[in-house]
Design a protein around this motif. Sequence first.
Motif, PDB file in Angstrom:
ATOM      1  N   GLY A 551      40.536  48.872  31.833  1.00 23.57           N
ATOM      2  CA  GLY A 551      39.103  49.037  31.613  1.00 23.57           C
ATOM      3  C   GLY A 551      38.331  47.746  31.745  1.00 23.57           C
ATOM      4  O   GLY A 551      37.252  47.602  31.152  1.00 23.57           O
ATOM      5  N   LEU A 552      38.863  46.804  32.547  1.00 26.27           N
ATOM      6  CA  LEU A 552      38.230  45.495  32.732  1.00 26.27           C
ATOM      7  C   LEU A 552      37.713  45.369  34.159  1.00 26.27           C
ATOM      8  O   LEU A 552      38.154  46.071  35.078  1.00 26.27           O
ATOM      9  CB  LEU A 552      39.235  44.371  32.438  1.00 26.27           C
ATOM     10  N   ALA A 553      36.780  44.449  34.319  1.00 27.76           N
ATOM     11  CA  ALA A 553      36.197  44.221  35.642  1.00 27.76           C
ATOM     12  C   ALA A 553      37.224  43.570  36.554  1.00 27.76           C
ATOM     13  O   ALA A 553      38.074  42.792  36.119  1.00 27.76           O
ATOM     14  CB  ALA A 553      34.958  43.327  35.513  1.00 27.76           C
ATOM     15  N   VAL A 554      37.125  43.942  37.842  1.00 32.46           N
ATOM     16  CA  VAL A 554      38.010  43.332  38.833  1.00 32.46           C
ATOM     17  C   VAL A 554      37.660  41.853  38.965  1.00 32.46           C
ATOM     18  O   VAL A 554      36.484  41.487  39.039  1.00 32.46           O
ATOM     19  CB  VAL A 554      37.876  44.051  40.189  1.00 32.46           C
ATOM     20  N   LEU A 555      38.698  41.004  39.008  1.00 33.48           N
ATOM     21  CA  LEU A 555      38.483  39.560  39.081  1.00 33.48           C
ATOM     22  C   LEU A 555      38.106  39.161  40.497  1.00 33.48           C
ATOM     23  O   LEU A 555      38.739  39.612  41.467  1.00 33.48           O
ATOM     24  CB  LEU A 555      39.753  38.813  38.649  1.00 33.48           C
ATOM     25  N   PRO A 556      37.083  38.335  40.635  1.00 33.21           N
ATOM     26  CA  PRO A 556      36.687  37.904  41.982  1.00 33.21           C
ATOM     27  C   PRO A 556      37.781  37.058  42.617  1.00 33.21           C
ATOM     28  O   PRO A 556      38.435  36.255  41.950  1.00 33.21           O
ATOM     29  CB  PRO A 556      35.419  37.084  41.723  1.00 33.21           C
ATOM     30  N   MET A 557      37.987  37.260  43.925  1.00 35.25           N
ATOM     31  CA  MET A 557      39.042  36.541  44.627  1.00 35.25           C
ATOM     32  C   MET A 557      38.491  35.217  45.169  1.00 35.25           C
ATOM     33  O   MET A 557      37.543  35.190  45.953  1.00 35.25           O
ATOM     34  CB  MET A 557      39.594  37.404  45.768  1.00 35.25           C
ATOM     35  N   ASP A 558      39.057  34.140  44.697  1.00 36.46           N
ATOM     36  CA  ASP A 558      38.730  32.810  45.208  1.00 36.46           C
ATOM     37  C   ASP A 558      40.021  32.000  45.258  1.00 36.46           C
ATOM     38  O   ASP A 558      41.125  32.518  45.002  1.00 36.46           O
ATOM     39  CB  ASP A 558      37.669  32.125  44.339  1.00 36.46           C
ATOM     40  N   GLU A 559      39.921  30.724  45.549  1.00 37.54           N
ATOM     41  CA  GLU A 559      41.118  29.885  45.691  1.00 37.54           C
ATOM     42  C   GLU A 559      41.896  29.798  44.379  1.00 37.54           C
ATOM     43  O   GLU A 559      43.131  29.876  44.369  1.00 37.54           O
ATOM     44  CB  GLU A 559      40.713  28.478  46.151  1.00 37.54           C
ATOM     45  N   THR A 560      41.151  29.684  43.262  1.00 37.32           N
ATOM     46  CA  THR A 560      41.814  29.585  41.960  1.00 37.32           C
ATOM     47  C   THR A 560      42.553  30.861  41.620  1.00 37.32           C
ATOM     48  O   THR A 560      43.700  30.837  41.156  1.00 37.32           O
ATOM     49  CB  THR A 560      40.781  29.265  40.864  1.00 37.32           C
ATOM     50  N   GLN A 561      41.902  32.007  41.867  1.00 34.36           N
ATOM     51  CA  GLN A 561      42.522  33.285  41.565  1.00 34.36           C
ATOM     52  C   GLN A 561      43.729  33.538  42.463  1.00 34.36           C
ATOM     53  O   GLN A 561      44.756  34.065  42.015  1.00 34.36           O
ATOM     54  CB  GLN A 561      41.502  34.420  41.721  1.00 34.36           C
ATOM     55  N   TYR A 562      43.621  33.140  43.730  1.00 35.13           N
ATOM     56  CA  TYR A 562      44.748  33.350  44.650  1.00 35.13           C
ATOM     57  C   TYR A 562      45.956  32.520  44.207  1.00 35.13           C
ATOM     58  O   TYR A 562      47.098  32.995  44.236  1.00 35.13           O
ATOM     59  CB  TYR A 562      44.335  32.974  46.078  1.00 35.13           C
ATOM     60  N   ARG A 563      45.701  31.287  43.781  1.00 38.04           N
ATOM     61  CA  ARG A 563      46.806  30.457  43.291  1.00 38.04           C
ATOM     62  C   ARG A 563      47.427  31.076  42.043  1.00 38.04           C
ATOM     63  O   ARG A 563      48.650  31.066  41.879  1.00 38.04           O
ATOM     64  CB  ARG A 563      46.313  29.043  42.985  1.00 38.04           C
ATOM     65  N   PHE A 564      46.591  31.633  41.188  1.00 42.39           N
ATOM     66  CA  PHE A 564      47.094  32.295  39.987  1.00 42.39           C
ATOM     67  C   PHE A 564      48.044  33.427  40.364  1.00 42.39           C
ATOM     68  O   PHE A 564      49.110  33.597  39.759  1.00 42.39           O
ATOM     69  CB  PHE A 564      45.917  32.825  39.163  1.00 42.39           C
ATOM     70  N   LEU A 565      47.677  34.217  41.379  1.00 41.92           N
ATOM     71  CA  LEU A 565      48.508  35.340  41.787  1.00 41.92           C
ATOM     72  C   LEU A 565      49.827  34.872  42.395  1.00 41.92           C
ATOM     73  O   LEU A 565      50.893  35.450  42.127  1.00 41.92           O
ATOM     74  CB  LEU A 565      47.744  36.219  42.776  1.00 41.92           C
TER      75      LEU A 565
END
Length: 669
Positions: A551-565
């Motif tokens: 039930g949370l908002a989708v996280l925006p995809m950026d360089e930081t988020q991609y590295r997290f994944l």
Amino acid sequence: MTPKTSFSKALYELFSSMRFAVSLLSILAIASMIGTVLKQNEPYPNYKIEFGEFWFQVFHPLGLFDVYHSAWFLLILVFLVLSTSLCIWRQWPGIWRDVRGYRENATQNSLRLMSHHHEINRELAAGEVIDALSNRGYRSRVKEENGHVLIAAKKGSFQRLGYLFAHAAIVVICVGGLLDGNVPLKLTELFGFKTPETRDLPQSKVPAQSRLPEDNLSFRGNVTLSEGTVGDVVFLNAGQGYFVQDLPFAVKLNKFHIEHYSTGQPKLFASDIDLLDKKTGKVLKRAKVEVNKPLIYNGVAVYQASFSDGGSKLDMQRWDLNSNTARPLIARSQATQAIQINGQPYQLEMGDFRAFNIENMGKVANNTMAVSKFAQAMASAQTVQSEHNLKNIGPSIQFKLRDKNGQATEYLNYFAPFFEKGAGYAVTGMRTEVAAPFQFVRIPLDKELEANTFMRLRAALLNKSLYPEIARRTAAKAFQSGGISKAGEAQFSDVTSGVLMRFSEGGFPAIESFLEQKVPKDQRQTVAQTYIKILQGAVIDVMDVAQEKAGLAVLPMDETQYRFLMDSLVAVSSLFEYGPPVWLAANHFEEVKASGFQITRAPGQNIVYFGSLLLVIGIFCMFYIRENRVWVRLAGGKTLIAMSSNRKNSDLDREFAELSSDFAEGKTP
């Protein structure tokens, strides 16, 4: 002479001979070298681990693990005391006669036979000769006989006493060593009155035959106290076991102080302690004990020896990796508690809490559990520079999870996040063998420095029921980007589901094993690269689905988020080899410090110091005092001068020449 008398005399000659004493000193020197090189008075299991069972069985009967308190070492000290004392007794009369005597019975012929003699063709006045010698530091004695006068003079006679001082020093030092060697305890052990305790018992339960009284002649033991606690005993290592030594007072640790350098290394540590009367609790002495600054009370010294954790309170978060749920866990370092993991009983054995950890963080990436080729490829997002990168990475706790069969998995968890290039990680290490290095996992943290996002992603990544939806989204994105045709969309979706399925069975090693079994060797590299790209694309949709399900908002995809994944993929794969399915994340702590003290009673210490002083005096007398003797014979209008010394050197030649010249030229007062 009876045979008994002959044997007694032979025994006396042996014990009082210099050769016998030198032989004993040589053996003691060799033993001292062994005692210096080989760490002494450690528990026997430590020696078995270090040297092995064979060499342990060789060294143990020789007493090499406690040389200075071994029976043969103390026996040699006894014989050395006896031998040196007899040497002194034997040589003392002659040395004392030589110190007091002036040798005024020297004849004219004996004086002329000396290498340093001179004759003057005139007879000097006895008073002038005595005054001249006195001015040069000589004490004189005059003998008149048969018409001639003999003046015998000397200086530096105490040089002969150096021999006695040096030998007396050996006796005194050995006596001090015997006192500190605790001969009475050795005798009580020999006759069975005292035996070391080998069981792991609370000190209050240790029986009397393994306890030593407060008035024990000498002891050296250790005790560790947490802040606010009191101790009135120390433990003495005794080979396979230990003795409990009752102290004549109780020690209370009020506060432990520690200062650190900027690197986190200890700079100074000290303890505020009270010595308490054991009966009344009255404070006998209050002091701060620092390294090399002990507290000495009634002959007992309290040294600051070490510091450690004293049972800190730990606030941890328990993540069950099967259900991906978390709940709080309160524990204490150095304590044990029972827990249930996936329905199975385990013992949680907490180790020491460490407030500072200096690590070369450039090596962390090389210690991850991701060892497959897939993991190596994915770990590029985590790779740190190999440069020297020493950092204080903050507090840590070491603990074990032991199953019902006694098998233990050991962990090392850090409280503070590790940051690299703006990303935060929770660092946790695991090993299954004590001698093995820790294999570290870096769990990526979200912007709030929490592991919740990673755990949601992991739960979705391992939830097979979500694979059709995830694969559908991944295939649709591939079609929209032109990577595949509409006809191939269904097939791509199936491949994506297959890759996710293989990953859920064991991470990257499971995918690699599948490729080795199903794909020809010459095609594996190509297929592997394809699988990596599919997994990198699919994990984005996994994160989106996980957020939507929560039930949370989708996280925006950026360089930081991609590295997290990408970091999350490596961490999820590593957790398959993490042992029992639980992660105990360290959150907060309340540190309790403990101080280690060495408490000693050494009655022979001051005696050894006195013996060392005697040795210095003896060496000084023997090597720096020169004994000179002068004879002046006045008779028949002539003066005969002769001189001797215990050391014939240029100083003797010069002094004799000056004295002869003064007498010949009449330069006497």
